[in-house]
Design a protein around this motif. Structure first.
Motif, PDB file in Angstrom:
ATOM      1  N   ARG A 176       3.478   1.547  -1.311  1.00  0.00           N
ATOM      2  CA  ARG A 176       4.132   1.861  -2.790  1.00  0.00           C
ATOM      3  C   ARG A 176       3.159   2.769  -3.673  1.00  0.00           C
ATOM      4  O   ARG A 176       3.785   3.634  -4.404  1.00  0.00           O
ATOM      5  CB  ARG A 176       4.071   0.442  -3.699  1.00  0.00           C
ATOM      6  N   SER A 177       1.693   2.846  -3.306  1.00  0.00           N
ATOM      7  CA  SER A 177       1.017   3.673  -4.123  1.00  0.00           C
ATOM      8  C   SER A 177       0.839   5.004  -3.689  1.00  0.00           C
ATOM      9  O   SER A 177       0.456   5.931  -4.148  1.00  0.00           O
ATOM     10  CB  SER A 177      -0.246   2.916  -4.113  1.00  0.00           C
ATOM     11  N   GLN A 185       0.759  -1.228   0.142  1.00  0.00           N
ATOM     12  CA  GLN A 185       0.107  -0.096   0.232  1.00  0.00           C
ATOM     13  C   GLN A 185       0.754   1.500   0.078  1.00  0.00           C
ATOM     14  O   GLN A 185       0.550   2.344  -0.553  1.00  0.00           O
ATOM     15  CB  GLN A 185      -1.003   0.070   1.154  1.00  0.00           C
ATOM     16  N   SER A 218       6.178   8.569  -3.285  1.00  0.00           N
ATOM     17  CA  SER A 218       6.930   8.691  -4.534  1.00  0.00           C
ATOM     18  C   SER A 218       8.632   8.260  -4.253  1.00  0.00           C
ATOM     19  O   SER A 218       8.758   8.718  -2.940  1.00  0.00           O
ATOM     20  CB  SER A 218       6.690   9.643  -5.337  1.00  0.00           C
TER      21      SER A 218
END
Ligand code: 5GP
Length: 237
Positions: A24-25, A22, A28
Motif C-alpha cells: 500500500r505504501s 507494505q 499508487s
C-alpha cells in the motif's frame, strides 16, 4: 472496466496481510478491495478497513441480489467481493487488488480471464505452524486442532498453485514485497498503462516479475511443495 485486476491468494498465516500492507505504501493507483464477511472482527480490525462485517442473513440477501463478483465459504464463514467495489475503483482509473482464497480466485478467473493472479507460499509447514500459533496466542488462545486444520487446508490450497500466473515464496519479507511491487509495475507496463514506464527501473521490474512467473519459479517452489507433501512436477531437462 479498464483497470488491471490483481488477485493474491495464500494459505492463512502466510504473511499475506503484512505484504499487502507494505505494498500500500509503495504503489499508487492500486485500490485494495475490502471484502464482505460474516466472521467477526479480530484483534484491532475495524469495520470497512479490513472488512465489511455483516450477518449471514444480509450476506445471503446480497448473494440473491447478484451483488458479488465472487464469494466463498472459508472456515465456516462467508467471504465475498462486491461488484460495486470494483466498479468504483475502475471508474477512478485505479487498478484493484483482491485478497481472496483459491475458490474465489477460480470464480474470478472464469469471469475475468485477464485477471493477474499471484500465489504466495509460506516457506515450510513448520514456519507456517509457528506463525499460526503466534497469531492465535496474540488473539488469546491456541487450539492445536485449529492449527492442524489450517495446516491441512494450506496443503490443499498450495495444490492449486498451478492455476496462478505468478508464485512468491514468503521466506524473506522484503524480497516478497519487492516482488509484489515489481509484478504490479511489470503488468502495468505490459498493459501500457504505466506513466513511469520509461524509467530506469523498467528493466529491473520486468526481470524480477519474469522470474516470479509460475513457469520460471520451479526451482524455488520445489522444496516448498516437497515440505508440504504436494506432488512435485517432473524436473525439466
Ligand atoms: P481471514 O479470516 O484470515 O481474514 O481470511 C481467511 C481467508 O479468506 C483468506 O484466505 C482470505 O484471502 C480469504 N478471503 C478474504 N476475503 C475474501 C473474499 O472476498 N472472497 C474470498 N473468496 N475469499 C476471501
Amino acid at each position: 472496466m479498464s483497470g488491471i485486476l490483481f488477485i493474491i491468494s495464500a494459505p492463512s498465516g502466510s504473511g499475506k496481510s503484512t505484504i499487502v500492507n507494505q505494498l500500500r505504501s509503495l504503489v499508487s493507483r492500486l485500490e485494495f478491495s475490502v471484502s464482505w464477511t460474516t466472521r467477526g472482527p479480530r484483534g484491532s480490525e475495524q469495520e470497512s478497513r479490513e472488512y465489511h462485517f455483516t450477518t449471514r442473513d444480509h450476506f445471503e440477501e446480497m448473494i440473491r441480489n447478484g451483488e458479488f463478483l465472487e464469494y466463498a465459504d472459508v472456515f465456516g464463514n462467508y467471504y465475498g467481493t462486491a461488484l460495486s467495489t470494483l466498479k468504483e475503483a475502475f471508474a477512478q482509473d485505479k487498478d484493484v487488488l483482491l485478497d481472496i482464497d483459491v475458490q474465489g480466485a477460480s470464480q474470478v478467473r472464469a469471469k475475468m480471464p485477464d485477471a493477474v493472479s499471484i500465489f504466495l507460499m509460506p516457506p515450510t509447514p513448520e514456519i507456517l505452524a509457528t506463525r499460526l500459533r503466534n497469531r492465535s496466542r496474540a488473539e488469546g488462545s491456541v487450539r492445536e486442532e485449529d492449527i492442524d486444520r489450517r495446516l491441512a487446508k494450506a496443503r490443499q490450497e498450495i495444490e492449486n498453485y498451478r492455476d496462478y500466473g505468478y508464485i512468491l515464496v514468503n521466506d524473506i519479507l522484503d524480497r516478497a514485497v519487492e516482488e509484489m511491487a515489481a509484478i504490479v509495475a511489470a503488468e502495468r507496463i505490459r498493459h501500457g498503462n504505466d506513466p513511469g514506464a520509461g524509467g530506469a527501473d523498467r528493466e529491473r521490474v520486468l526481470r524480477i516479475a519474469h522470474n516470479c512467473r509460475q513457469a520460471n519459479s520451479e526451482a524455488r517452489i520445489r522444496p516448498v511443495l516437497q515440505a508440504f507433501g504436494v506432488p512435485v512436477p517432473a524436473a525439466k531437462g
